[in-house]
Motif scaffolding. Sequence first.
Motif, PDB file in Angstrom:
ATOM      1  N   SER A  96      26.413  55.279 -13.083  1.00 44.14           N
ATOM      2  CA  SER A  96      27.325  54.227 -12.625  1.00 44.14           C
ATOM      3  C   SER A  96      26.870  52.811 -12.966  1.00 44.14           C
ATOM      4  CB  SER A  96      27.489  54.309 -11.109  1.00 44.14           C
ATOM      5  OG  SER A  96      26.255  53.999 -10.460  1.00 44.14           O
ATOM      6  N   HIS A 128      24.844  51.353 -10.955  1.00 42.62           N
ATOM      7  CA  HIS A 128      24.580  50.817  -9.615  1.00 42.62           C
ATOM      8  C   HIS A 128      23.176  51.218  -9.162  1.00 42.62           C
ATOM      9  CE1 HIS A 128      29.214  50.975  -8.961  1.00 42.62           C
ATOM     10  NE2 HIS A 128      28.839  50.073  -9.844  1.00 42.62           N
ATOM     11  N   THR A 174      32.144  56.441  -3.741  1.00 44.03           N
ATOM     12  CA  THR A 174      33.541  56.033  -3.567  1.00 44.03           C
ATOM     13  C   THR A 174      33.751  54.566  -3.921  1.00 44.03           C
ATOM     14  OG1 THR A 174      33.235  55.374  -1.259  1.00 44.03           O
ATOM     15  CG2 THR A 174      33.824  57.701  -1.676  1.00 44.03           C
ATOM     16  N   ASN A 175      32.711  53.905  -4.417  1.00 44.06           N
ATOM     17  CA  ASN A 175      32.689  52.479  -4.764  1.00 44.06           C
ATOM     18  C   ASN A 175      32.682  51.560  -3.546  1.00 44.06           C
ATOM     19  OD1 ASN A 175      32.293  52.580  -7.493  1.00 44.06           O
ATOM     20  ND2 ASN A 175      34.459  52.606  -7.982  1.00 44.06           N
ATOM     21  N   HIS A 176      32.260  52.073  -2.402  1.00 44.97           N
ATOM     22  CA  HIS A 176      31.990  51.227  -1.251  1.00 44.97           C
ATOM     23  C   HIS A 176      30.520  50.825  -1.333  1.00 44.97           C
ATOM     24  CE1 HIS A 176      35.679  53.112   0.269  1.00 44.97           C
ATOM     25  NE2 HIS A 176      35.797  52.013   1.007  1.00 44.97           N
ATOM     26  N   TYR A 177      30.212  49.648  -0.825  1.00 45.51           N
ATOM     27  CA  TYR A 177      28.828  49.167  -0.868  1.00 45.51           C
ATOM     28  C   TYR A 177      27.893  50.107  -0.119  1.00 45.51           C
ATOM     29  CZ  TYR A 177      24.785  46.148  -0.774  1.00 45.51           C
ATOM     30  OH  TYR A 177      23.512  45.658  -0.929  1.00 45.51           O
ATOM     31  N   LYS A 195      35.884  47.172   2.436  1.00 46.80           N
ATOM     32  CA  LYS A 195      36.719  47.453   1.267  1.00 46.80           C
ATOM     33  C   LYS A 195      35.865  47.976   0.130  1.00 46.80           C
ATOM     34  CE  LYS A 195      40.504  46.030   3.143  1.00 46.80           C
ATOM     35  NZ  LYS A 195      41.368  47.008   3.696  1.00 46.80           N
ATOM     36  N   LYS A 196      36.510  48.665  -0.790  1.00 48.78           N
ATOM     37  CA  LYS A 196      35.829  49.112  -1.999  1.00 48.78           C
ATOM     38  C   LYS A 196      35.463  47.920  -2.853  1.00 48.78           C
ATOM     39  CE  LYS A 196      37.891  53.661  -2.551  1.00 48.78           C
ATOM     40  NZ  LYS A 196      38.640  54.530  -3.440  1.00 48.78           N
ATOM     41  N   ILE A 197      34.425  48.095  -3.647  1.00 40.84           N
ATOM     42  CA  ILE A 197      34.025  47.067  -4.603  1.00 40.84           C
ATOM     43  C   ILE A 197      34.800  47.330  -5.886  1.00 40.84           C
ATOM     44  CG2 ILE A 197      32.124  46.164  -5.981  1.00 40.84           C
ATOM     45  CD1 ILE A 197      30.242  46.992  -3.724  1.00 40.84           C
ATOM     46  N   GLU A 198      35.475  46.338  -6.392  1.00 40.03           N
ATOM     47  CA  GLU A 198      36.240  46.469  -7.642  1.00 40.03           C
ATOM     48  C   GLU A 198      35.374  46.030  -8.814  1.00 40.03           C
ATOM     49  OE1 GLU A 198      39.194  47.925  -7.667  1.00 40.03           O
ATOM     50  OE2 GLU A 198      39.212  48.040  -5.478  1.00 40.03           O
ATOM     51  N   PHE A 199      35.377  46.862  -9.867  1.00 36.91           N
ATOM     52  CA  PHE A 199      34.585  46.551 -11.064  1.00 36.91           C
ATOM     53  C   PHE A 199      35.476  46.429 -12.271  1.00 36.91           C
ATOM     54  CE2 PHE A 199      31.882  48.824  -8.130  1.00 36.91           C
ATOM     55  CZ  PHE A 199      30.791  47.982  -8.061  1.00 36.91           C
TER      56      PHE A 199
END
Length: 114
Positions: free
Chosen positions: A62, A64, A93-96, A110-114
Amino acid sequence: MIALDFNKGNGLLPVVVQDASSKEVLMLAYMNEEAYRRTVETRLATYWSRSRQEYWVKGATSGHYQKVKEIRIDCDEDTILLLVEQDGAACHTNHYSCFYRDEEGKELFKKIEF
């Protein structure tokens, strides 16, 4: 160096991962002795995937990554706490944080948008 007791967990120890700055709990994972050794040597969080039965460096797919700033061991020497610098989302799930919902399922972040 503290000798971790990997025998208590049948070769695996739980790893609590916490943001080094905010102290927010990001996730829970597992390490065996080799994953722990790799983490200590590289300072990149490396875990044992129980579902895939393989090592994984958090962020290798990812981007990350979790850069390990500090490693703490609990009093029983059978749980690891990693304080990390988190790049992007810790959760798949793209949450921090993986702990982004309350007990009723309400999303707290909220989800982190990339």
